[in-house]
Write an enzyme that holds these catalytic residues in place. Sequence first.
Site, short mmCIF file in Angstrom:
data_model
loop_
_atom_site.label_atom_id
_atom_site.label_comp_id
_atom_site.label_asym_id
_atom_site.label_seq_id
_atom_site.Cartn_x
_atom_site.Cartn_y
_atom_site.Cartn_z
N SER A 11 3.18 -4.38 7.17
CA SER A 11 2.93 -4.31 5.72
C SER A 11 3.96 -4.62 4.90
O SER A 11 5.01 -4.42 4.69
CB SER A 11 2.24 -2.99 5.59
OG SER A 11 1.16 -2.47 6.31
N HIS A 66 0.85 -1.10 -0.12
CA HIS A 66 -0.09 0.03 -0.15
C HIS A 66 0.93 1.37 -0.10
O HIS A 66 2.10 1.22 0.11
CB HIS A 66 -1.00 -0.03 1.20
CG HIS A 66 -0.35 0.09 2.56
ND1 HIS A 66 0.32 1.15 2.89
CD2 HIS A 66 -0.11 -0.85 3.55
CE1 HIS A 66 1.07 0.93 4.12
NE2 HIS A 66 0.62 -0.13 4.43
N ASP A 110 -1.57 -18.19 14.23
CA ASP A 110 -0.42 -18.64 14.94
C ASP A 110 -0.33 -17.91 16.45
O ASP A 110 -0.43 -16.88 16.65
CB ASP A 110 1.01 -18.19 14.25
CG ASP A 110 2.27 -18.89 14.80
OD1 ASP A 110 2.50 -18.89 15.66
OD2 ASP A 110 2.74 -19.67 13.89
#
Length: 381
Positions: free
Chosen positions: A339, A204, A324
């Site tokens: 990210s 992004h 997890d």
Amino acid sequence: MKFKKAFLSLFSIILCGALLFGVFSAQSFQNTALADVKLSGVTGRIQKISEDFLEAINREKGGAEPREITENQYEKVYLGGYPVGLKLYADGVIVVGTESVDTSTGEVNPAAVAGLKTGDIIKTINGEKVNTNYEVSRFIEKSQGEDLQFEVLRGNEMLNITFKGAFSVSESKYKAGLWIRDSSAGIGTVTFCRTDGSFASLGHAVCDIDTKEVLPISQGECTNVNITGIQKGSSATTGEIWGVLEQEDTGEVIYNGNLGVYGKFDDVSEGQLYEIATPDEVKTGKATVYTTVENGILTEFEVEIISIDKNSEENKNLILKVRDKVLIEKTGGIIQGMSGSPIVQNNKIIGAVTHVFLNDPTGGYGIFASTMCETLERVSD
């Protein structure tokens, strides 16, 4: 099925005589539309012509269209998952706020008078390109109250604005009454790196913290990062990776946009090469995300791909869930700084983490790795 095989054999014999005199060398072929085997030489050519003929007959009879075979044309890449420091310099100067100036006749807001708005990008002043806060201040102070011509980008529209600074009584100089920003810095995660050093990260854009708009860049640098700590995420708080950017540059940033941040490293850290999955190869179910939440330690964590949106033109092709327990215990799930963390399934890179759900840090979005690969190819040209 027997009729089809008999027809192909007969048709091959008929065509063989016609093609034999044109044969000079054998040539290999990839999988054809109706067969899952590799063909070669003249036999391959005849078989393909026969199949095309049968496909035409099937279409005439209203049969199904032939199945298309799509091949993975993406270059193999090195897996990311490690942090990268990003220093981005704006292409122009961004207006992030305005204020009034105390003049002898009262408070005056020069930006409001001129029609400047938060989010505007000042590209030139009196025809000269400006990229730093200092350059804008210098123009204002030297203007002595004379009109200045601003070239301003607002959205996709370029505007010409006449601007006049105001003389501040308290500071004894002309001021613009502008809060402006010319750069930004932060931490993200590399998704993958090609063998030539070019890389894709974040999935992004880096946006201005005040305007929330994509930061248009003229240039940028990348550095190594020392992770110093973690702020754990929760349903009420967005978590974050804390780190310090090293001084020495390790490469350049060439593009910042909605599909990620892209650049090129000076040196390539070699390792195992991975294929980039096509969107059709991505499946719901178990996958692995690679990320670094402790300094210098790349770790793999289990996630689940909940749903897939192949038609999304944004960076939200995947909805994923962290399964997890170790990652959930340490970070709460997905946090800022993760990210770009690559997602691997069936030993192929299928995507990258892009966003976290604000009310549930164990869930978030991801972008297709193929989209990032295509974007890197485009911006590197």
